[in-house]
Design a protein around this motif. Sequence first.
Motif, PDB file in Angstrom:
ATOM      1  N   GLN A 256      -2.948   3.904  40.894  1.00 52.00           N
ATOM      2  CA  GLN A 256      -2.070   2.855  41.387  1.00 52.00           C
ATOM      3  C   GLN A 256      -1.034   3.461  42.348  1.00 52.00           C
ATOM      4  N   PRO A 257      -0.532   2.661  43.322  1.00 48.91           N
ATOM      5  CA  PRO A 257       0.466   3.195  44.251  1.00 48.91           C
ATOM      6  C   PRO A 257       1.658   3.847  43.550  1.00 48.91           C
ATOM      7  N   GLU A 258       2.127   3.234  42.449  1.00 51.62           N
ATOM      8  CA  GLU A 258       3.271   3.823  41.741  1.00 51.62           C
ATOM      9  C   GLU A 258       2.913   5.152  41.084  1.00 51.62           C
ATOM     10  N   GLN A 259       1.618   5.326  40.763  1.00 47.79           N
ATOM     11  CA  GLN A 259       1.184   6.611  40.230  1.00 47.79           C
ATOM     12  C   GLN A 259       1.088   7.656  41.337  1.00 47.79           C
ATOM     13  N   TRP A 260       0.541   7.274  42.495  1.00 45.61           N
ATOM     14  CA  TRP A 260       0.538   8.198  43.629  1.00 45.61           C
ATOM     15  C   TRP A 260       1.962   8.568  44.028  1.00 45.61           C
TER      16      TRP A 260
ATOM     17  N   ASP B 101     -17.344  19.777  35.036  1.00 42.36           N
ATOM     18  CA  ASP B 101     -18.412  18.786  35.196  1.00 42.36           C
ATOM     19  C   ASP B 101     -17.892  17.361  35.048  1.00 42.36           C
ATOM     20  N   GLU B 102     -16.857  17.175  34.215  1.00 43.34           N
ATOM     21  CA  GLU B 102     -16.388  15.833  33.889  1.00 43.34           C
ATOM     22  C   GLU B 102     -15.059  15.463  34.520  1.00 43.34           C
ATOM     23  N   TRP B 103     -14.190  16.451  34.729  1.00 43.99           N
ATOM     24  CA  TRP B 103     -12.802  16.146  35.037  1.00 43.99           C
ATOM     25  C   TRP B 103     -12.324  16.861  36.287  1.00 43.99           C
ATOM     26  N   ILE B 104     -11.326  16.274  36.939  1.00 40.23           N
ATOM     27  CA  ILE B 104     -10.642  16.867  38.090  1.00 40.23           C
ATOM     28  C   ILE B 104      -9.150  16.888  37.769  1.00 40.23           C
ATOM     29  N   LEU B 105      -8.525  18.031  37.948  1.00 33.44           N
ATOM     30  CA  LEU B 105      -7.083  18.157  37.692  1.00 33.44           C
ATOM     31  C   LEU B 105      -6.399  18.598  38.972  1.00 33.44           C
ATOM     32  N   ALA B 106      -5.289  17.947  39.297  1.00 34.43           N
ATOM     33  CA  ALA B 106      -4.516  18.279  40.497  1.00 34.43           C
ATOM     34  C   ALA B 106      -3.031  18.300  40.161  1.00 34.43           C
ATOM     35  N   THR B 107      -2.317  19.260  40.750  1.00 36.81           N
ATOM     36  CA  THR B 107      -0.891  19.435  40.476  1.00 36.81           C
ATOM     37  C   THR B 107      -0.048  19.035  41.682  1.00 36.81           C
ATOM     38  N   SER B 108       1.225  18.744  41.399  1.00 32.74           N
ATOM     39  CA  SER B 108       2.192  18.484  42.464  1.00 32.74           C
ATOM     40  C   SER B 108       3.529  19.108  42.083  1.00 32.74           C
ATOM     41  N   PRO B 109       3.885  20.263  42.664  1.00 31.29           N
ATOM     42  CA  PRO B 109       5.206  20.827  42.384  1.00 31.29           C
ATOM     43  C   PRO B 109       6.330  19.923  42.878  1.00 31.29           C
ATOM     44  N   ARG B 110       6.099  19.204  43.967  1.00 34.85           N
ATOM     45  CA  ARG B 110       7.136  18.300  44.484  1.00 34.85           C
ATOM     46  C   ARG B 110       7.331  17.099  43.565  1.00 34.85           C
ATOM     47  N   GLY B 111       6.266  16.692  42.900  1.00 36.22           N
ATOM     48  CA  GLY B 111       6.355  15.568  41.980  1.00 36.22           C
ATOM     49  C   GLY B 111       6.597  15.962  40.547  1.00 36.22           C
ATOM     50  N   ASN B 112       6.607  17.295  40.273  1.00 43.32           N
ATOM     51  CA  ASN B 112       6.802  17.801  38.901  1.00 43.32           C
ATOM     52  C   ASN B 112       5.836  17.128  37.927  1.00 43.32           C
ATOM     53  N   CYS B 113       4.549  17.117  38.323  1.00 41.97           N
ATOM     54  CA  CYS B 113       3.562  16.450  37.485  1.00 41.97           C
ATOM     55  C   CYS B 113       2.171  16.967  37.813  1.00 41.97           C
ATOM     56  N   TYR B 114       1.216  16.600  36.946  1.00 42.86           N
ATOM     57  CA  TYR B 114      -0.191  16.796  37.262  1.00 42.86           C
ATOM     58  C   TYR B 114      -0.987  15.628  36.707  1.00 42.86           C
ATOM     59  N   GLY B 115      -2.164  15.407  37.300  1.00 44.84           N
ATOM     60  CA  GLY B 115      -3.016  14.302  36.874  1.00 44.84           C
ATOM     61  C   GLY B 115      -4.419  14.771  36.591  1.00 44.84           C
TER      62      GLY B 115
ATOM     63  N   TRP C 116      -8.382  13.216  36.564  1.00 49.61           N
ATOM     64  CA  TRP C 116      -9.256  12.125  36.974  1.00 49.61           C
ATOM     65  C   TRP C 116     -10.643  12.321  36.367  1.00 49.61           C
ATOM     66  N   SER C 117     -11.303  11.228  36.087  1.00 48.52           N
ATOM     67  CA  SER C 117     -12.715  11.263  35.714  1.00 48.52           C
ATOM     68  C   SER C 117     -13.542  11.510  36.970  1.00 48.52           C
ATOM     69  N   LYS C 118     -14.371  12.530  36.929  1.00 55.55           N
ATOM     70  CA  LYS C 118     -15.213  12.803  38.087  1.00 55.55           C
ATOM     71  C   LYS C 118     -16.243  11.695  38.282  1.00 55.55           C
ATOM     72  N   GLN C 119     -16.708  11.093  37.197  1.00 54.94           N
ATOM     73  CA  GLN C 119     -17.730  10.056  37.291  1.00 54.94           C
ATOM     74  C   GLN C 119     -17.184   8.769  37.886  1.00 54.94           C
ATOM     75  N   SER C 120     -16.035   8.327  37.410  1.00 54.71           N
ATOM     76  CA  SER C 120     -15.500   7.039  37.873  1.00 54.71           C
ATOM     77  C   SER C 120     -14.505   7.187  39.022  1.00 54.71           C
ATOM     78  N   GLY C 121     -13.928   8.360  39.186  1.00 52.71           N
ATOM     79  CA  GLY C 121     -12.886   8.558  40.188  1.00 52.71           C
ATOM     80  C   GLY C 121     -11.545   8.003  39.796  1.00 52.71           C
ATOM     81  N   GLU C 122     -11.399   7.562  38.541  1.00 52.44           N
ATOM     82  CA  GLU C 122     -10.160   6.933  38.069  1.00 52.44           C
ATOM     83  C   GLU C 122      -9.211   7.971  37.466  1.00 52.44           C
ATOM     84  N   LEU C 123      -7.912   7.780  37.712  1.00 55.62           N
ATOM     85  CA  LEU C 123      -6.893   8.586  37.042  1.00 55.62           C
ATOM     86  C   LEU C 123      -6.879   8.233  35.557  1.00 55.62           C
TER      87      LEU C 123
END
Length: 359
Positions: free
Chosen positions: A264-268, A282-296, A298-305
Motif C-alpha cells: 500500500q502507498p502508506e507502507q511504501w 525460494d519463497e521470500w524477498i527481504l529488503a531494508t531501508s536505513p532511511r525508513g528504519n525498517c525492513y519488509g 514479500w512473498s516471491k509467489q504473490s509479490g505481496e508485502l
Amino acid sequence: MVTDNTRRTLLKAALFGAATPWLPFGCATTRSPDEPALVGCAISGRDDYRVVVANQWGSLLRQLPLPARGHGVAVESKLGHAVAFARRPGEFLMVFDFHSGEMLKLITAAPNRHFYGHGIYSQDGAWLYATEGERATSRGIIGVYDVANGYQKAAELSGFGIGPHEIIRMTDGTLVVGVGGVHTDGRTPLNLPTMEPSLTYLSPQGELLDQVRLADHHLSIRHLAHDGDQTVLCGQQYRGEPDAYPALLAMHQRGQEMVSLKAQPEQWARFNHYIASIAATDEWILATSPRGNCYGIWSKQSGELVELLPLPDASGVVVKDKQFRVSSGAGSVILQAHPFEKRAVNSNVQWDNHWSAIS
C-alpha cells in the motif's frame, strides 16, 4: 530533518545501551563461533570507518580501518579475499584477507574517475568487476581488475548508461548492473527531469545482452540481488515528487517485463523513497531501508508485502543457511527464515550499508 551526525549519535546510544540477550539459532549454531561468515562496513566513531569480518551471529572477529566511509564488499571465498568499496563518489577500493585481517592492496581512483560503492568477482575468481564513473559526465564504467596480477586494471566496460551502482553475478556468469541513470556533481543530482535508469545485463566481456526499464523514470535502479536461479530483484531510490510513494521493488527474468512488488502507498511511505539491501530465498524477498528504519518481507509467489518491521538504521541483508540475516546501524542482528519468526541479538557493531556472506 535529522542530520547524519544526529542520527549517528542516536544510533550509537542505542548500540551501547541495554544489550539484547543472545538467542539460540537452531541448526546455525553448529558452525564454529570463530568461523568467518559475514563481512560488511561499519562506523566505529566520528570519521572512524571500518570493514568488519564477523561470525554467523554478527560478532566481530577482526576489523580493518578504512580511509573513508565504506559501502559494499565483494567476497572471493576460495582465495580468502574481500574488497571494501568506498561510498559513492568513492576514492578507493581496499583488498584484504578476511582470514588474517591483512590489507593486501589499496587502489585509489584515477583523477577523472570515482567508484560507486559496489563490485563482484567473476565465477572463477580471476577478475574483479567494480562500478565506476567518469567524474565530469557520470558515464558508467565497469572496471575490470586482474586478481592474479595484483588487481591491476585490465579493461573498462562501458556503453550502458550513466550512474551504475550495484553489480551482481548470475549463476551462469552474466553480470547484472543497476544503472541509476543520474548524473551527479559529488552527491548532487543534475539531471532528474531526464534521468534514464535501467536494469542492464552484460556478458563478462561487456557485451550488452539485455536492458529493461521501469515505467517511471524517476525510480533510480540501485541495489540488486538474485534468488540463486533466474530472478533478479532490484531496489529503487525514488527521485520524483516528495509526496508520491510508488513501488520501490521489482523483479525480473530475462525476456520478460519487470514486475513491481506490491504494498500500500502508506507502507511504501515507510521506506522513505529508498531501498538499500535485498536478499531472496525460494519463497521470500527481504529488503531494508536505513532511511525508513525498517525492513519488509514479500512473498516471491504473490509479490505481496507480508510483514513490515521497524529496525533502526536497517542496513545489510544476506541469506546464510537458508535464513535471512539483517544488520543494523544500532548493532542489532536479526535472523529470520520466515515472516513472523524473527530472532535478534546485539552484535556491538554499528553496521553501515551492506553485508556480504562468506561461503
